[in-house]
Write an enzyme that holds these catalytic residues in place. Sequence first.
Site, PDB file in Angstrom:
ATOM      1  N   ASP A  34     -44.176 -26.909  39.678  1.00  0.00           N
ATOM      2  CA  ASP A  34     -43.246 -25.919  39.160  1.00  0.00           C
ATOM      3  C   ASP A  34     -43.557 -24.579  39.849  1.00  0.00           C
ATOM      4  OD1 ASP A  34     -41.245 -25.412  36.978  1.00  0.00           O
ATOM      5  OD2 ASP A  34     -42.821 -24.123  36.223  1.00  0.00           O
TER       6      ASP A  34
ATOM      7  N   PHE B  50     -35.500 -28.642  32.825  1.00  0.00           N
ATOM      8  CA  PHE B  50     -36.663 -29.204  32.146  1.00  0.00           C
ATOM      9  C   PHE B  50     -36.472 -30.722  32.043  1.00  0.00           C
ATOM     10  CE2 PHE B  50     -39.151 -30.497  28.442  1.00  0.00           C
ATOM     11  CZ  PHE B  50     -40.387 -30.002  28.813  1.00  0.00           C
TER      12      PHE B  50
ATOM     13  N   GLU C 201     -50.053 -35.328  41.067  1.00  0.00           N
ATOM     14  CA  GLU C 201     -49.424 -34.547  39.993  1.00  0.00           C
ATOM     15  C   GLU C 201     -48.095 -35.171  39.583  1.00  0.00           C
ATOM     16  OE1 GLU C 201     -49.320 -32.534  37.693  1.00  0.00           O
ATOM     17  OE2 GLU C 201     -50.074 -30.545  38.127  1.00  0.00           O
ATOM     18  N   ASP C 202     -47.645 -34.853  38.396  1.00  0.00           N
ATOM     19  CA  ASP C 202     -46.323 -35.296  37.956  1.00  0.00           C
ATOM     20  C   ASP C 202     -45.240 -34.389  38.525  1.00  0.00           C
ATOM     21  OD1 ASP C 202     -47.180 -33.158  36.410  1.00  0.00           O
ATOM     22  OD2 ASP C 202     -46.604 -34.023  34.488  1.00  0.00           O
TER      23      ASP C 202
ATOM     24  N   ARG D 235     -43.305 -39.259  26.889  1.00  0.00           N
ATOM     25  CA  ARG D 235     -43.971 -39.639  28.145  1.00  0.00           C
ATOM     26  C   ARG D 235     -43.691 -41.090  28.532  1.00  0.00           C
ATOM     27  NH1 ARG D 235     -47.738 -35.621  29.463  1.00  0.00           N
ATOM     28  NH2 ARG D 235     -48.743 -34.586  27.716  1.00  0.00           N
TER      29      ARG D 235
HETATM   30  P1  IMP Z   1     -47.263 -25.316  37.750  1.00  0.00           P
HETATM   31  O1  IMP Z   1     -48.679 -24.839  37.754  1.00  0.00           O
HETATM   32  O2  IMP Z   1     -46.336 -24.239  37.256  1.00  0.00           O
HETATM   33  O3  IMP Z   1     -46.811 -25.885  39.054  1.00  0.00           O
HETATM   34  O4  IMP Z   1     -47.240 -26.350  36.588  1.00  0.00           O
HETATM   35  C1  IMP Z   1     -46.921 -27.634  36.674  1.00  0.00           C
HETATM   36  C2  IMP Z   1     -47.127 -28.229  35.302  1.00  0.00           C
HETATM   37  O5  IMP Z   1     -46.174 -27.698  34.358  1.00  0.00           O
HETATM   38  C3  IMP Z   1     -46.856 -29.697  35.351  1.00  0.00           C
HETATM   39  O6  IMP Z   1     -48.022 -30.411  35.624  1.00  0.00           O
HETATM   40  C4  IMP Z   1     -46.308 -29.981  33.961  1.00  0.00           C
HETATM   41  O7  IMP Z   1     -47.364 -30.255  33.078  1.00  0.00           O
HETATM   42  C5  IMP Z   1     -45.619 -28.716  33.553  1.00  0.00           C
HETATM   43  N1  IMP Z   1     -44.159 -28.794  33.765  1.00  0.00           N
HETATM   44  C6  IMP Z   1     -43.434 -28.084  34.665  1.00  0.00           C
HETATM   45  N2  IMP Z   1     -42.133 -28.392  34.615  1.00  0.00           N
HETATM   46  C7  IMP Z   1     -42.022 -29.351  33.661  1.00  0.00           C
HETATM   47  C8  IMP Z   1     -40.899 -30.113  33.156  1.00  0.00           C
HETATM   48  O8  IMP Z   1     -39.725 -29.976  33.568  1.00  0.00           O
HETATM   49  N3  IMP Z   1     -41.179 -31.024  32.194  1.00  0.00           N
HETATM   50  C9  IMP Z   1     -42.430 -31.229  31.708  1.00  0.00           C
HETATM   51  N4  IMP Z   1     -43.510 -30.545  32.156  1.00  0.00           N
HETATM   52  C10 IMP Z   1     -43.309 -29.615  33.124  1.00  0.00           C
HETATM   53 MG    MG Z   2     -49.095 -31.984  35.315  1.00  0.00          MG
END
Ligand code: IMP
Ligand code: MG
Length: 176
Positions: A104, A153, A100-101, A166
Site C-alpha cells: 500500500d 479496500f 507480502e499480501d 481471510r
Molecule cells: P504498507 O506498509 O502501507 O504498504 O502496508 C501494507 C499493509 O497494509 C498490508 O500488509 C495489509 O496488512 C494492509 N493493507 C493495505 N491495504 C489493504 C487492503 O486493501 N485490505 C486489507 N489490508 C490492507
Molecule cells: Mg501484510
Amino acid sequence: MQHNSSIKEVLIDEQSIKQRIKELGQQISNDYQGKTPLFIGVLKGAWVYMADLLREIDVDCDVDFMSVSSYGNGRQTSGGITIVKDLSVDCEGRDVIVVEDIVDSGITLSRLKELLLGRKAKSVEMTTLLSKPSRRIVDVDVKYIGFEIPDKFVIGYGLDWDGRMRHLRDVCVPNE
Ligand code: IMP
Ligand code: MG
C-alpha cells in the site's frame, strides 16, 4: 456459501490467482537456480499466498515468518515498524525473499528490507500478491508482483477486514 451479503464485488477470482502464482513461482525458481532462498512471510496477511506460492517453487528453500506492525498514521514517510514476532532463523548471508499480501504505502516492505540488510542478508527481494501503486508513499522496488489493483479496500485470500474474511478464496471488495 463464501460470498455473502458483505461482498460487493469479486476483484480477482480464484482461478486467476492460481494461474498468476504459477507464473510467479516459475519466475522465482528460474531466478534462484543453484541458490537456497529463505522465504519470509509477513503475518498474518501473507499466509495464504505463501502457502500457494511455495508449492510452485522448485529450488531448495527455507521458510520463516515475521509479524510487524506499522506505527505513525501510515501517511508519513517517517512511518516505521515494530517487530511483533521475529524470525526464528538467522538471515545473515542468506538470499531472502519477503512475501507480502499487499503493498500500500510501501512503508512495511521498505522498512523490512532495511532491517534485513542491516542483519547482513546477502540479498533481499520482495514479492507481493497485490499492489496499489497509486497509494505509494515510499518508493520500494518489489520484484515479483501478482496484480496491480486500483485504490480499493480488498479482503479475502489472506487479507482481512478487522480480522475477518481471510478465508475467502477470491480477492473481493466488501460492502461498506
Ligand atoms: P504498507 O506498509 O502501507 O504498504 O502496508 C501494507 C499493509 O497494509 C498490508 O500488509 C495489509 O496488512 C494492509 N493493507 C493495505 N491495504 C489493504 C487492503 O486493501 N485490505 C486489507 N489490508 C490492507
Ligand atoms: Mg501484510
